[in-house]
Structures are given as C-alpha cells and as structure tokens.
Write a protein that holds these residues in place. Sequence first.
Motif, PDB file in Angstrom:
ATOM      1  N   VAL A 174       0.784  -1.060  -0.059  1.00 15.84           N
ATOM      2  CA  VAL A 174       0.009   0.070   0.042  1.00 15.84           C
ATOM      3  C   VAL A 174       0.918   1.127  -0.175  1.00 15.84           C
ATOM      4  O   VAL A 174       0.629   2.311  -0.629  1.00 15.84           O
ATOM      5  CB  VAL A 174      -0.888  -0.028   1.268  1.00 15.84           C
ATOM      6  CG1 VAL A 174      -1.831   1.392   1.126  1.00 15.84           C
ATOM      7  CG2 VAL A 174      -1.791  -1.263   1.210  1.00 15.84           C
ATOM      8  N   LEU A 175       1.856   1.130   0.884  1.00 14.62           N
ATOM      9  CA  LEU A 175       2.634   2.577   0.979  1.00 14.62           C
ATOM     10  C   LEU A 175       3.461   2.862  -0.326  1.00 14.62           C
ATOM     11  O   LEU A 175       3.526   4.112  -0.762  1.00 14.62           O
ATOM     12  CB  LEU A 175       3.523   2.250   2.167  1.00 14.62           C
ATOM     13  CG  LEU A 175       2.900   2.583   3.523  1.00 14.62           C
ATOM     14  CD1 LEU A 175       4.036   2.192   4.651  1.00 14.62           C
ATOM     15  CD2 LEU A 175       2.115   3.903   3.678  1.00 14.62           C
ATOM     16  N   PRO A 176       3.817   1.882  -0.948  1.00 12.41           N
ATOM     17  CA  PRO A 176       4.691   2.122  -2.209  1.00 12.41           C
ATOM     18  C   PRO A 176       3.565   2.717  -3.407  1.00 12.41           C
ATOM     19  O   PRO A 176       4.017   3.577  -4.073  1.00 12.41           O
ATOM     20  CB  PRO A 176       5.218   0.843  -2.621  1.00 12.41           C
ATOM     21  CG  PRO A 176       5.492   0.210  -1.339  1.00 12.41           C
ATOM     22  CD  PRO A 176       4.440   0.785  -0.612  1.00 12.41           C
ATOM     23  N   LYS A 177       2.449   1.933  -3.468  1.00 12.66           N
ATOM     24  CA  LYS A 177       1.452   2.512  -4.393  1.00 12.66           C
ATOM     25  C   LYS A 177       0.843   3.858  -3.942  1.00 12.66           C
ATOM     26  O   LYS A 177       0.840   4.748  -4.985  1.00 12.66           O
ATOM     27  CB  LYS A 177       0.181   1.624  -4.198  1.00 12.66           C
ATOM     28  CG  LYS A 177       0.323   0.256  -4.669  1.00 12.66           C
ATOM     29  CD  LYS A 177       0.789   0.015  -6.090  1.00 12.66           C
ATOM     30  CE  LYS A 177       0.935  -1.389  -6.589  1.00 12.66           C
ATOM     31  NZ  LYS A 177       1.388  -1.476  -7.969  1.00 12.66           N
ATOM     32  N   MET A 178       0.905   4.200  -2.580  1.00 11.51           N
ATOM     33  CA  MET A 178       0.593   5.676  -2.267  1.00 11.51           C
ATOM     34  C   MET A 178       1.413   6.451  -2.794  1.00 11.51           C
ATOM     35  O   MET A 178       1.380   7.739  -3.225  1.00 11.51           O
ATOM     36  CB  MET A 178       0.433   5.785  -0.693  1.00 11.51           C
ATOM     37  CG  MET A 178      -0.930   5.017  -0.294  1.00 11.51           C
ATOM     38  SD  MET A 178      -1.185   5.038   1.597  1.00 11.51           S
ATOM     39  CE  MET A 178      -1.436   7.016   1.604  1.00 11.51           C
ATOM     40  N   GLN A 188       3.653   6.207  -5.263  1.00  2.60           N
ATOM     41  CA  GLN A 188       3.383   6.174  -6.750  1.00  2.60           C
ATOM     42  C   GLN A 188       2.274   7.120  -7.086  1.00  2.60           C
ATOM     43  O   GLN A 188       2.665   8.129  -8.090  1.00  2.60           O
ATOM     44  CB  GLN A 188       3.274   4.928  -7.508  1.00  2.60           C
ATOM     45  CG  GLN A 188       4.446   3.891  -7.158  1.00  2.60           C
ATOM     46  CD  GLN A 188       4.099   2.459  -7.822  1.00  2.60           C
ATOM     47  OE1 GLN A 188       3.339   2.475  -8.470  1.00  2.60           O
ATOM     48  NE2 GLN A 188       5.325   1.657  -7.850  1.00  2.60           N
ATOM     49  N   LEU A 189       1.320   6.897  -6.444  1.00  2.00           N
ATOM     50  CA  LEU A 189       0.089   8.047  -6.724  1.00  2.00           C
ATOM     51  C   LEU A 189       0.426   9.426  -6.565  1.00  2.00           C
ATOM     52  O   LEU A 189       0.162  10.274  -7.235  1.00  2.00           O
ATOM     53  CB  LEU A 189      -1.033   7.355  -5.701  1.00  2.00           C
ATOM     54  CG  LEU A 189      -2.361   8.290  -6.089  1.00  2.00           C
ATOM     55  CD1 LEU A 189      -3.000   8.400  -7.219  1.00  2.00           C
ATOM     56  CD2 LEU A 189      -3.336   7.982  -4.983  1.00  2.00           C
ATOM     57  N   GLU A 190       1.163   9.596  -5.371  1.00  2.00           N
ATOM     58  CA  GLU A 190       1.539  11.072  -5.051  1.00  2.00           C
ATOM     59  C   GLU A 190       2.586  11.630  -6.382  1.00  2.00           C
ATOM     60  O   GLU A 190       2.459  12.666  -6.632  1.00  2.00           O
ATOM     61  CB  GLU A 190       2.385  11.144  -3.728  1.00  2.00           C
ATOM     62  CG  GLU A 190       1.549  10.977  -2.754  1.00  2.00           C
ATOM     63  CD  GLU A 190       2.164  10.939  -1.256  1.00  2.00           C
ATOM     64  OE1 GLU A 190       3.445  10.945  -1.486  1.00  2.00           O
ATOM     65  OE2 GLU A 190       1.503  10.962  -0.014  1.00  2.00           O
ATOM     66  N   ASN A 191       3.442  10.906  -6.431  1.00  2.20           N
ATOM     67  CA  ASN A 191       4.422  11.064  -7.877  1.00  2.20           C
ATOM     68  C   ASN A 191       3.605  11.339  -9.061  1.00  2.20           C
ATOM     69  O   ASN A 191       3.807  12.284  -9.748  1.00  2.20           O
ATOM     70  CB  ASN A 191       5.130  10.146  -7.937  1.00  2.20           C
ATOM     71  CG  ASN A 191       6.270   9.974  -6.818  1.00  2.20           C
ATOM     72  OD1 ASN A 191       6.703  10.846  -6.031  1.00  2.20           O
ATOM     73  ND2 ASN A 191       7.144   8.739  -6.781  1.00  2.20           N
ATOM     74  N   ILE A 192       2.548  10.291  -9.293  1.00  4.94           N
ATOM     75  CA  ILE A 192       1.827  10.465 -10.404  1.00  4.94           C
ATOM     76  C   ILE A 192       0.943  11.975 -10.503  1.00  4.94           C
ATOM     77  O   ILE A 192       0.756  12.582 -11.456  1.00  4.94           O
ATOM     78  CB  ILE A 192       0.807   9.590 -10.646  1.00  4.94           C
ATOM     79  CG1 ILE A 192       1.707   8.253 -11.071  1.00  4.94           C
ATOM     80  CG2 ILE A 192      -0.145   9.706 -11.670  1.00  4.94           C
ATOM     81  CD1 ILE A 192       0.693   7.027 -10.907  1.00  4.94           C
ATOM     82  N   GLU A 193       0.192  12.295  -9.122  1.00  2.31           N
ATOM     83  CA  GLU A 193      -0.308  13.403  -9.040  1.00  2.31           C
ATOM     84  C   GLU A 193       0.619  14.789  -9.306  1.00  2.31           C
ATOM     85  O   GLU A 193       0.308  15.568  -9.863  1.00  2.31           O
ATOM     86  CB  GLU A 193      -0.982  13.521  -7.712  1.00  2.31           C
ATOM     87  CG  GLU A 193      -1.968  12.506  -7.538  1.00  2.31           C
ATOM     88  CD  GLU A 193      -2.728  12.587  -6.105  1.00  2.31           C
ATOM     89  OE1 GLU A 193      -2.099  13.436  -5.196  1.00  2.31           O
ATOM     90  OE2 GLU A 193      -3.822  12.169  -5.877  1.00  2.31           O
TER      91      GLU A 193
END
Length: 210
Positions: free
Chosen positions: A52-56, A58-63
């Motif tokens: 979950v934490l790596p995905k979060m 990644q999501l922050e980087n994408i945003e």
Amino acid sequence: MSSSGEVDQNGHINKLLQLDLEDIVRWPFYSQALLLVLISILVQAVTCWLLVLPKMNQLENIEALNAETEITIALKNKQLEAIPPLIQRIESQSRQLKEFLNTLLLEESLTSLIASITQISKQKNIEIVHIRWGKKEPFSFLDRIPIDIELRGQYRDFIFFSQAITELPNVVILDNFNLKKRQNNSEVLKATITAFTFLHRSKESSNERI
C-alpha cells in the motif's frame, strides 16, 4: 469498566505467551482466536508496508507529474495563442517593408527625379538656383544619394514645395533645411536644402563594405 477490561485483555495475552505453540490445537478457543487476530493484524501491517505505502508514493508522484504536465500544457497553449497575432504582425511588417522597397529609386531614374523636383519648384513659384546630386553612400541595408538644392521664394511657397516633395512616388527626405532673408527683398527667402533619396544596395557597395 475500561480498566478492568484492559487488565483482562493483558491477562489473556500473558496466558497466550505462556502457551506452547506446538500444542496450539489444545489451546483454549479464546487463545486461538486471539492468536489469529494478532497474526491477521501483523499480516495487514506487512501488506500495508510492502504494497500500500509504495502505491501511495507512486500515486503522489503521478499527481505531482500531472500537475506539472497541466502547467506545461497551459504555458504551451498561451504560446500557441500568441502565434497568430505574431504572424499577423510579421506579415504586416513584411507588407510595409515591401511597400517601402517599391518606393526606392532606381539609379537610372535619378535624372527623372531631379526633373520632378524642378517641375514641382515651378508649380510652387520656387526658383531653383542650382540642384546637383552627390556620390551615393551606404546607409543601413540601402544606398542613399544626397541632393544639394539652393532655392529662392517666399515662405508659404517653401511649405507647399516641401509638402509636394513628400508626395513623390520615390522616397525623398529633406534635411538641413536652412532659410535666410535676402538683403534687397525681405519677402524673398533663400533656402539651402540637403535632400536624400534611397536606392537598393548595389553589389559593388556591398562588396566595398565587406
């Protein structure tokens, strides 16, 4: 009530720690259930940490990348919006330059220009004492030819003469316009003028400048 509950829960955990893991099938039901809850919490924590934490992140980087991309697109759109007015301005300047170049004198037409100036002076009641052109000289990306003119006439006639010169099809600029009164006749003025007309830059002039 809450303090007694916490004491009971701690007691169950202490009992659980005292039990033998190899004999788990004989554990009391509550101890088995408590162990399963602890294992489930541990699995969820590890899953959250590993997945979950790596995905979060990644999501922050994408945003952040999307925000940067939107800013870049907005800037590009502004640049694109500025292109049509810029093209229109360039086209307008090109037309003006073309019109100006069309008014430049051909070197073989210099005699005709002198004749036109002489004709204008007669029409405006101006007497030409002498008129002659000088040697052409480089001027920016053009060549210019000075024309020295000496005239006699009245003040208002010089005004009409100057206006008529500006209306010639070829570019003629009047410079160093000096007026003096004649001693024997106060109404008649003497004028000395240096006029300039312009030519397309000849190859010889370009080579000399280089």
